[in-house]
Motif scaffolding. Structure first.
Motif, PDB file in Angstrom:
ATOM      1  N   THR A  98      50.288  13.392  10.828  1.00  0.00           N
ATOM      2  CA  THR A  98      50.350  14.509   9.885  1.00  0.00           C
ATOM      3  C   THR A  98      51.350  15.525  10.400  1.00  0.00           C
ATOM      4  O   THR A  98      51.245  15.988  11.542  1.00  0.00           O
ATOM      5  N   ALA A 125      51.592  18.618   5.508  1.00  0.00           N
ATOM      6  CA  ALA A 125      50.818  19.828   5.263  1.00  0.00           C
ATOM      7  C   ALA A 125      51.744  21.025   5.417  1.00  0.00           C
ATOM      8  O   ALA A 125      52.227  21.289   6.522  1.00  0.00           O
ATOM      9  N   TYR A 132      45.272  26.497   8.702  1.00  0.00           N
ATOM     10  CA  TYR A 132      45.143  25.082   8.363  1.00  0.00           C
ATOM     11  C   TYR A 132      43.697  24.618   8.536  1.00  0.00           C
ATOM     12  O   TYR A 132      43.121  24.718   9.624  1.00  0.00           O
ATOM     13  N   PRO A 134      42.044  21.205   7.526  1.00  0.00           N
ATOM     14  CA  PRO A 134      42.246  19.891   6.926  1.00  0.00           C
ATOM     15  C   PRO A 134      40.968  19.141   6.576  1.00  0.00           C
ATOM     16  O   PRO A 134      41.027  18.107   5.913  1.00  0.00           O
TER      17      PRO A 134
END
Length: 220
Positions: A98, A125, A132, A134
């Motif tokens: 990611t 992302a 953040y 996730p």
């Protein structure tokens, strides 16, 4: 198609790192470098312009931490143009990577790389690290000269699975940054990296995320 003149230097550098790449990975790494070279002219993705310098300071520098990547999922914090995440994804095809970056043009570039190279396990992302959320944890979290350790390590540990690894790639040993961390986070493993063709010091700092306690396991 003609053989890219940078391929021999890449093979030599990979051998010096003691690594073995899967079939086709070297060619894909060079394709990525050429895409970065081309996009860089318009989007200023990297201060490094010379492709030979990119090979050493971007590709080989990223690959140098491959032996320290834990598990099957990796979060690249402040990934920029996809470094080190994309080289690691190419070198380890089973790795889900990611790329976390708040810069839209850099995310557009990495999405185009994923499309052209068929990197189906690459995720994206566009967010700042502190914001953040996730909904998952990662086996390894890494940053490459992203920010001061005090702003990175606590947040990275938040996103790392119990027993996973938080990695920080640095040049010279960041003694002042380490001293600025909470005392409980100053204990890390320091590894000097020898990156072919890169002058100056390179260091990898490694933290292990605390394991889940027996009490936490019994009371999820």
């Amino acid at each position: 198609m003609a053989r890219d003149p940078l391929l021999p230097a890449l093979h030599t550098g990979v051998e010096r790192l003691g690594l073995t790449l899967p079939e086709g990975a070297a060619e894909a790494l060079i394709t990525y470098l050429r895409l970065l070279e081309r996009w860089n002219r318009a989007y200023n993705l990297s201060a490094i312009r010379d492709p030979g310098e990119m090979l050493h300071r971007h590709l080989l520098d990223s690959l140098s931490i491959l032996p320290y990547v834990e598990g099957d999922s990796l979060l690249d914090v402040g990934s920029g143009a996809g470094l080190p995440g994309i080289p690691l994804a190419l070198a380890r095809p089973g790795l889900t990577v990611t790329l976390l970056d708040s810069n839209g043009k850099k995310q557009r570039f990495t999405r185009q790389v994923a499309l052209e190279l068929g990197l189906h396990r690459l995720r994206f992302a566009q967010e700042r690290l502190a914001h953040y959320r996730p909904g998952q944890s990662f086996d390894t979290v890494v940053s490459r000269a992203f920010a001061a350790l005090a702003g990175y390590v606590p947040e990275a540990l938040r996103l790392c699975r119990p027993g996973g690894r938080v990695l920080a790639m640095k040049g010279r040993l960041p003694e002042e940054e380490l001293a600025a961390l909470p005392r409980s986070l100053r204990g890390c493993t320091l590894t000097a990296l020898d990156v072919p063709g890169v002058a100056g010091q390179r260091h990898l700092l490694t933290w292990t995320a605390p394991a889940v306690s027996a009490t936490e396991e019994a009371n999820p």
